[in-house]
Design an enzyme around this catalytic site. Structure first.
Site, short mmCIF file in Angstrom:
data_model
loop_
_atom_site.label_atom_id
_atom_site.label_comp_id
_atom_site.label_asym_id
_atom_site.label_seq_id
_atom_site.Cartn_x
_atom_site.Cartn_y
_atom_site.Cartn_z
N THR A 196 0.82 -1.21 0.00
CA THR A 196 0.00 0.00 0.00
C THR A 196 0.85 1.25 0.00
OG1 THR A 196 -1.84 1.11 1.11
CG2 THR A 196 -0.16 0.18 2.54
N ASN B 180 -0.90 3.89 1.29
CA ASN B 180 -1.78 4.61 2.20
C ASN B 180 -1.35 4.35 3.65
OD1 ASN B 180 -3.89 5.39 3.89
ND2 ASN B 180 -5.48 4.86 2.42
N ASP C 16 -7.37 -4.04 -0.78
CA ASP C 16 -8.11 -3.17 -1.69
C ASP C 16 -9.48 -2.98 -1.08
OD1 ASP C 16 -7.74 -1.69 -4.24
OD2 ASP C 16 -9.69 -2.59 -4.61
N SER C 17 -9.84 -1.73 -0.87
CA SER C 17 -11.06 -1.47 -0.12
C SER C 17 -11.84 -0.32 -0.72
CB SER C 17 -10.73 -1.21 1.35
OG SER C 17 -9.62 -0.35 1.46
N GLY D 96 -10.58 8.83 5.08
CA GLY D 96 -11.52 8.57 3.98
C GLY D 96 -12.95 8.97 4.30
N ASP E 101 -14.90 7.85 6.62
CA ASP E 101 -15.32 7.57 8.00
C ASP E 101 -16.30 8.62 8.57
OD1 ASP E 101 -13.94 5.21 8.20
OD2 ASP E 101 -12.21 6.04 9.23
N LYS F 270 -13.08 1.12 16.15
CA LYS F 270 -13.08 0.92 14.68
C LYS F 270 -12.30 -0.35 14.33
CE LYS F 270 -11.73 2.53 10.13
NZ LYS F 270 -11.07 3.45 9.23
N ARG G 90 -11.83 -3.92 7.51
CA ARG G 90 -10.41 -4.29 7.51
C ARG G 90 -10.11 -5.30 8.62
NH1 ARG G 90 -9.14 0.40 6.73
NH2 ARG G 90 -9.00 0.03 4.49
P1 ITT Z 1 -3.45 1.74 -1.78
O1 ITT Z 1 -4.12 1.40 -3.10
O2 ITT Z 1 -2.07 2.29 -1.97
O3 ITT Z 1 -3.52 0.64 -0.77
P2 ITT Z 1 -5.67 3.59 -1.53
O4 ITT Z 1 -6.16 4.51 -0.44
O5 ITT Z 1 -5.58 4.14 -2.92
O6 ITT Z 1 -4.25 2.98 -1.08
P3 ITT Z 1 -7.73 1.72 -2.31
O7 ITT Z 1 -7.49 1.78 -3.78
O8 ITT Z 1 -7.96 0.39 -1.67
O9 ITT Z 1 -6.52 2.30 -1.48
O10 ITT Z 1 -8.93 2.70 -1.98
C1 ITT Z 1 -9.48 2.69 -0.73
C2 ITT Z 1 -10.30 3.95 -0.53
O11 ITT Z 1 -11.57 3.56 0.05
C3 ITT Z 1 -9.63 4.85 0.48
O12 ITT Z 1 -8.75 5.77 -0.12
C4 ITT Z 1 -10.83 5.50 1.17
O13 ITT Z 1 -11.31 6.56 0.38
C5 ITT Z 1 -11.87 4.36 1.16
N1 ITT Z 1 -11.74 3.56 2.38
C6 ITT Z 1 -11.23 2.29 2.48
N2 ITT Z 1 -11.20 1.89 3.77
C7 ITT Z 1 -11.70 2.92 4.48
C8 ITT Z 1 -11.91 3.13 5.85
O14 ITT Z 1 -11.57 2.23 6.76
N3 ITT Z 1 -12.45 4.28 6.23
C9 ITT Z 1 -12.78 5.23 5.33
N4 ITT Z 1 -12.59 5.14 4.04
C10 ITT Z 1 -12.04 3.98 3.60
#
Ligand code: ITT
Length: 193
Positions: A11, A13, A70-71, A150, A152, A172, A178
């Protein structure tokens, strides 16, 4: 002394590393970020596809076992959007929230879920395991709270009267998509690695 299992977290992030490290604290697994430039092309059509793309890329550049998360947020009245586009729905976290609230406007059906698909790959990029976690709730009419990241602040978790951003980190990390995915993955890692 117990030998820690070291896994590269696929990641860019930092919030994910923070939450995953917190959830797995004391489990004997240590997560580290990929060294060098980690910028995989997430062009899959599903959370599963993108999770595999990220894990394989991290294994490739690190030569070690990798875990990808991936979320995203899937909103029922928006046909599952922003879904896999959650991170790119708009240009900043606040603009993404504003866009979501605007697109939902006064829609009565505010059902939504957070989804997290985790993929574990070996040092050669072969898939060892994949799991999915979900957390169900509703999109609030306005944002509340400053914890987490994000979406939240607008996600009201079923069974609680508060958004994820009003929850303590500890809460959380007990109930999130997650945490749900990770508990299954940790079980696999402990039994198989
Ligand atoms: P990586 O791909 O580098 O892991 P990313 O943030 O781009 O980082 P994703 O493509 O998986 O990751 O997108 C996930 C997005 O979904 C994230 O940026 C948030 O906007 C949202 N998200 C995922 N989990 C979350 C959480 O626990 N709380 C709030 N928003 C979340």
């Amino acid at each position: 002394m117990e030998n820690k299992i070291k896994i590269v977290l696929a990641t860019g992030n930092p919030h994910k590393l923070e939450e995953i490290s917190e959830i797995t604290n004391g489990s004997g697994i240590e997560f580290v970020l990929p060294s060098g430039n980690f910028d995989p092309i997430e062009n899959g059509k599903t959370f599963e596809d993108n999770s595999v793309i990220k894990a394989k890329e991290a294994s490739k550049i690190s030569g070690g076992i990798a875990l990808a998360d991936d979320s995203g947020l899937c909103v029922e009245a928006l046909n599952g959007e922003p879904g896999i586009h959650s991170a790119r729905y708009d240009t900043t976290p606040q603009r993404r929230i504003d866009k979501l609230l605007k697109n939902l406007a006064d829609t009565a059906n505010r059902k939504a879920k957070f989804v997290c698909v985790m993929t574990l790959t070996d040092k050669d990029g072969n898939i060892l395991h994949q799991v999915k976690g979900e957390c169900h709730g509703q999109i609030a009419k306005e944002q509340f709270g400053t914890n987490g990241f994000g979406y939240d602040p607008v996600f009201l978790v079923d069974g609680y009267d508060i958004t994820m951003a009003q929850m303590s980190e500890e809460l959380k990390n007990k109930i999130s998509h997650r945490a749900n995915a990770l508990s299954k993955m940790i079980r696999f890692i402990k039994e198989n690695l």
